[in-house]
Scaffold this motif. Structure first.
Motif, PDB file in Angstrom:
ATOM      1  N   TYR A  79     -11.450  -0.902  14.129  1.00 33.73           N
ATOM      2  CA  TYR A  79     -10.159  -0.437  14.613  1.00 33.73           C
ATOM      3  C   TYR A  79      -9.275  -0.055  13.440  1.00 33.73           C
ATOM      4  CZ  TYR A  79     -11.602  -2.330  19.067  1.00 33.73           C
ATOM      5  OH  TYR A  79     -12.285  -2.576  20.222  1.00 33.73           O
ATOM      6  N   GLY A  80      -8.511   0.996  13.618  1.00 34.13           N
ATOM      7  CA  GLY A  80      -7.599   1.441  12.579  1.00 34.13           C
ATOM      8  C   GLY A  80      -6.210   1.645  13.137  1.00 34.13           C
ATOM      9  N   TYR A  81      -5.264   1.802  12.242  1.00 34.03           N
ATOM     10  CA  TYR A  81      -3.880   2.019  12.626  1.00 34.03           C
ATOM     11  C   TYR A  81      -3.657   3.506  12.824  1.00 34.03           C
ATOM     12  CZ  TYR A  81       1.088   0.813  12.752  1.00 34.03           C
ATOM     13  OH  TYR A  81       2.390   0.618  13.137  1.00 34.03           O
ATOM     14  N   ILE A  82      -2.464   3.882  13.185  1.00 36.97           N
ATOM     15  CA  ILE A  82      -2.143   5.265  13.518  1.00 36.97           C
ATOM     16  C   ILE A  82      -2.437   6.235  12.363  1.00 36.97           C
ATOM     17  CG2 ILE A  82       0.284   5.156  12.842  1.00 36.97           C
ATOM     18  CD1 ILE A  82       0.852   6.753  15.458  1.00 36.97           C
ATOM     19  N   ASN A  83      -2.357   5.755  11.116  1.00 32.42           N
ATOM     20  CA  ASN A  83      -2.619   6.621   9.963  1.00 32.42           C
ATOM     21  C   ASN A  83      -4.071   6.508   9.482  1.00 32.42           C
ATOM     22  OD1 ASN A  83      -2.625   4.113   8.849  1.00 32.42           O
ATOM     23  ND2 ASN A  83      -1.087   4.494   7.296  1.00 32.42           N
ATOM     24  N   ASP A  84      -4.960   6.013  10.329  1.00 30.53           N
ATOM     25  CA  ASP A  84      -6.390   5.836  10.049  1.00 30.53           C
ATOM     26  C   ASP A  84      -6.685   4.756   9.018  1.00 30.53           C
ATOM     27  OD1 ASP A  84      -7.222   7.722  11.906  1.00 30.53           O
ATOM     28  OD2 ASP A  84      -7.065   9.372  10.470  1.00 30.53           O
ATOM     29  N   GLU A  85      -5.694   3.942   8.661  1.00 29.92           N
ATOM     30  CA  GLU A  85      -5.938   2.819   7.756  1.00 29.92           C
ATOM     31  C   GLU A  85      -6.679   1.732   8.526  1.00 29.92           C
ATOM     32  OE1 GLU A  85      -3.480  -0.548   5.201  1.00 29.92           O
ATOM     33  OE2 GLU A  85      -2.401   0.993   6.283  1.00 29.92           O
ATOM     34  N   LEU A  89      -7.630  -1.895   9.429  1.00 28.04           N
ATOM     35  CA  LEU A  89      -6.903  -3.154   9.343  1.00 28.04           C
ATOM     36  C   LEU A  89      -7.826  -4.373   9.339  1.00 28.04           C
ATOM     37  CD1 LEU A  89      -4.074  -2.282  11.858  1.00 28.04           C
ATOM     38  CD2 LEU A  89      -3.980  -2.213   9.378  1.00 28.04           C
ATOM     39  N   TYR A 113      -1.512  -6.486   9.739  1.00 26.62           N
ATOM     40  CA  TYR A 113      -0.308  -5.788   9.297  1.00 26.62           C
ATOM     41  C   TYR A 113       0.903  -6.692   9.495  1.00 26.62           C
ATOM     42  CZ  TYR A 113       0.307  -4.676  14.245  1.00 26.62           C
ATOM     43  OH  TYR A 113       0.447  -4.758  15.599  1.00 26.62           O
TER      44      TYR A 113
END
Length: 51
Positions: A8-14, A16, A21
């Motif tokens: 799974y990633g955050y909205i900016n494709d980072e 996690l 976060y």
């Protein structure tokens, strides 16, 4: 041995995974209030933010 099936990633494709976060609102749990009155200050704040 465990194998992750999804990443799974955050909205900016980072990604996690393993990092998480920092929450926008940091509110320590008032354990004494929870034990004495049953009132959960973190839950109450979350509900207020959703209104």
């Amino acid at each position: 041995m465990q194998v992750a099936l999804e990443i799974y990633g955050y909205i900016n494709d980072e990604v996690l995974e393993g990092k998480g976060y920092t929450p926008e609102v940091i509110l320590p749990l008032n354990v004494q209030q929870l034990v004495n009155t049953g009132k959960d200050n973190q839950l109450d704040k979350a509900i207020d933010l959703l209104k």
